[in-house]
Design an enzyme around this catalytic site. Sequence first.
Site, PDB file in Angstrom:
ATOM      1  N   THR A 207      20.244  12.115  22.135  1.00 20.81           N
ATOM      2  CA  THR A 207      19.715  10.813  21.690  1.00 20.81           C
ATOM      3  C   THR A 207      20.879   9.958  21.194  1.00 20.81           C
ATOM      4  O   THR A 207      21.852  10.490  20.665  1.00 20.81           O
ATOM      5  CB  THR A 207      18.721  11.054  20.526  1.00 20.81           C
ATOM      6  OG1 THR A 207      17.558  11.655  21.055  1.00 20.81           O
ATOM      7  CG2 THR A 207      18.354   9.776  19.797  1.00 20.81           C
ATOM      8  N   ARG A 235       3.864  12.317  24.160  1.00 26.76           N
ATOM      9  CA  ARG A 235       4.463  12.604  22.849  1.00 26.76           C
ATOM     10  C   ARG A 235       5.487  11.523  22.498  1.00 26.76           C
ATOM     11  O   ARG A 235       6.282  11.105  23.334  1.00 26.76           O
ATOM     12  CB  ARG A 235       5.130  13.978  22.888  1.00 26.76           C
ATOM     13  CG  ARG A 235       5.838  14.378  21.576  1.00 26.76           C
ATOM     14  CD  ARG A 235       7.323  14.064  21.620  1.00 26.76           C
ATOM     15  NE  ARG A 235       8.054  14.606  20.475  1.00 26.76           N
ATOM     16  CZ  ARG A 235       9.339  14.337  20.211  1.00 26.76           C
ATOM     17  NH1 ARG A 235      10.020  13.557  21.024  1.00 26.76           N
ATOM     18  NH2 ARG A 235       9.934  14.836  19.168  1.00 26.76           N
ATOM     19  N   VAL A 236       5.459  11.067  21.267  1.00 27.74           N
ATOM     20  CA  VAL A 236       6.446  10.092  20.809  1.00 27.74           C
ATOM     21  C   VAL A 236       7.196  10.711  19.630  1.00 27.74           C
ATOM     22  O   VAL A 236       6.588  11.315  18.747  1.00 27.74           O
ATOM     23  CB  VAL A 236       5.764   8.767  20.383  1.00 27.74           C
ATOM     24  CG1 VAL A 236       6.770   7.819  19.744  1.00 27.74           C
ATOM     25  CG2 VAL A 236       5.110   8.092  21.590  1.00 27.74           C
ATOM     26  N   GLY A 237       8.512  10.569  19.637  1.00 28.45           N
ATOM     27  CA  GLY A 237       9.328  11.147  18.570  1.00 28.45           C
ATOM     28  C   GLY A 237       9.593  10.163  17.448  1.00 28.45           C
ATOM     29  O   GLY A 237       8.910   9.147  17.302  1.00 28.45           O
ATOM     30  N   ASP A 238      10.605  10.474  16.667  1.00 31.38           N
ATOM     31  CA  ASP A 238      10.929   9.662  15.480  1.00 31.38           C
ATOM     32  C   ASP A 238      11.695   8.386  15.822  1.00 31.38           C
ATOM     33  O   ASP A 238      11.623   7.395  15.082  1.00 31.38           O
ATOM     34  CB  ASP A 238      11.766  10.489  14.498  1.00 31.38           C
ATOM     35  CG  ASP A 238      13.065  10.981  15.136  1.00 31.38           C
ATOM     36  OD1 ASP A 238      13.025  11.443  16.310  1.00 31.38           O
ATOM     37  OD2 ASP A 238      14.123  10.891  14.493  1.00 31.38           O
ATOM     38  N   THR A 258      18.750  11.639  14.644  1.00 34.49           N
ATOM     39  CA  THR A 258      18.623  12.399  15.882  1.00 34.49           C
ATOM     40  C   THR A 258      18.273  13.827  15.520  1.00 34.49           C
ATOM     41  O   THR A 258      18.686  14.324  14.481  1.00 34.49           O
ATOM     42  CB  THR A 258      19.917  12.370  16.709  1.00 34.49           C
ATOM     43  OG1 THR A 258      19.740  13.216  17.861  1.00 34.49           O
ATOM     44  CG2 THR A 258      21.138  12.845  15.937  1.00 34.49           C
ATOM     45  N   GLY A 259      17.502  14.472  16.362  1.00 35.49           N
ATOM     46  CA  GLY A 259      17.134  15.856  16.072  1.00 35.49           C
ATOM     47  C   GLY A 259      15.675  16.094  16.372  1.00 35.49           C
ATOM     48  O   GLY A 259      15.060  15.342  17.144  1.00 35.49           O
ATOM     49  N   GLY A 261      12.400  15.535  16.224  1.00 38.02           N
ATOM     50  CA  GLY A 261      11.737  14.322  15.764  1.00 38.02           C
ATOM     51  C   GLY A 261      10.559  14.513  14.835  1.00 38.02           C
ATOM     52  O   GLY A 261      10.360  13.735  13.895  1.00 38.02           O
TER      53      GLY A 261
END
Length: 339
Positions: A207, A235-238, A258-259, A261
């Site tokens: 990311t 799916r949606v991340g951070d 990053t990581g 999420g």
Amino acid sequence: MNRLKILAVLLLATLTVNAQQKKYVMVIHGGAGTILKKNMTAEKEAAYIAALTKALQEGYKQIQAGKSSLDAVEATIHVMEDSPLFNAGKGAVFTHDGRNELDAAIMNGKTLQAGAIAGVTTIKNPISAARAVMEKSEHVMMVGDGADKFAKEVGLEIVDPKYFWTPERWNGLQKALKEDSAKAVLDHGNKKSMLLGTKNHDYKFGTVGCVALDKAGNLSAGTSTGGMTNKKYGRVGDAPIIGAGTYCNNETAGISCTGWGEYYIRNVVAKTISDLMEYKGLSVAEAAKIVQDKVAKMGGDGGLIALDRKGNVTMPFNTEGMYRGCITADGKVEVYIYK
Ligand code: ASP
């Protein structure tokens, strides 16, 4: 010691302290994960260093030309989105069903305006779509087909979804799927969550994120990602969630995470760092460390970058490595990969 000597010693001490307090105008990351020197070839390492350096220099050019920190963030992230090395734009990872669904966000620290897109499949540079949502719509976040459609309407570059296909990421998905089915057998068919069950968080890194400080003293932050390999459809991340993976406020700092999420969302990482600075008077480094440690304690992994308006930078992470770098006000580039 005579007075003159004491004065000279004091002057030297002050000069040394000042020399140590470097002022940074930009910080970037290109993802955190199991990045070990022993697994890296010299060519790959050189390619990452070159890409990170180029990204910093493109953004720095904008700042030097008197452009806004938003312009710097966008230009910097374009370089990384266009490179197959990073999990954003061109190099985005694949979802469980073999698609590329991209997320991005940008935030203006002066106005607290923000824009984000999630789950898009045809926008070449998602960070520009996030900016368009912020500047050309009355919304903060747009998702899926609607966001793709909006990007086309405002004239952004649209690509065939095949553009995002790269062999590295495709192989990453095949590996994750194999591990996933092996795990399912071990669990006697009690298949857990696609992400948590496989602990496949090493397939995600790459990311990208950037925080910039312009000549007018304004901060901006942005993040762009393909998310996590083998993520479930939708799916949606951070990264695109304002306050979780991305946040910026001139009064505190700009932050990009990053990581893994899910942990960054649940800890509202970026806004919590800003809050610790605003309400508790913590420095950017102190605040970032507290929140990143909390993520680690909960079992999450990853890292973040943050820059305050005085030019202080911090880049904590709890993985083996994080592609990262920063540039000083006088143009000195620093790039790091390992711990
Ligand atoms: N944070 C991103 C996500 O969970 C992935 C990453 O940063 O590697 O979507």
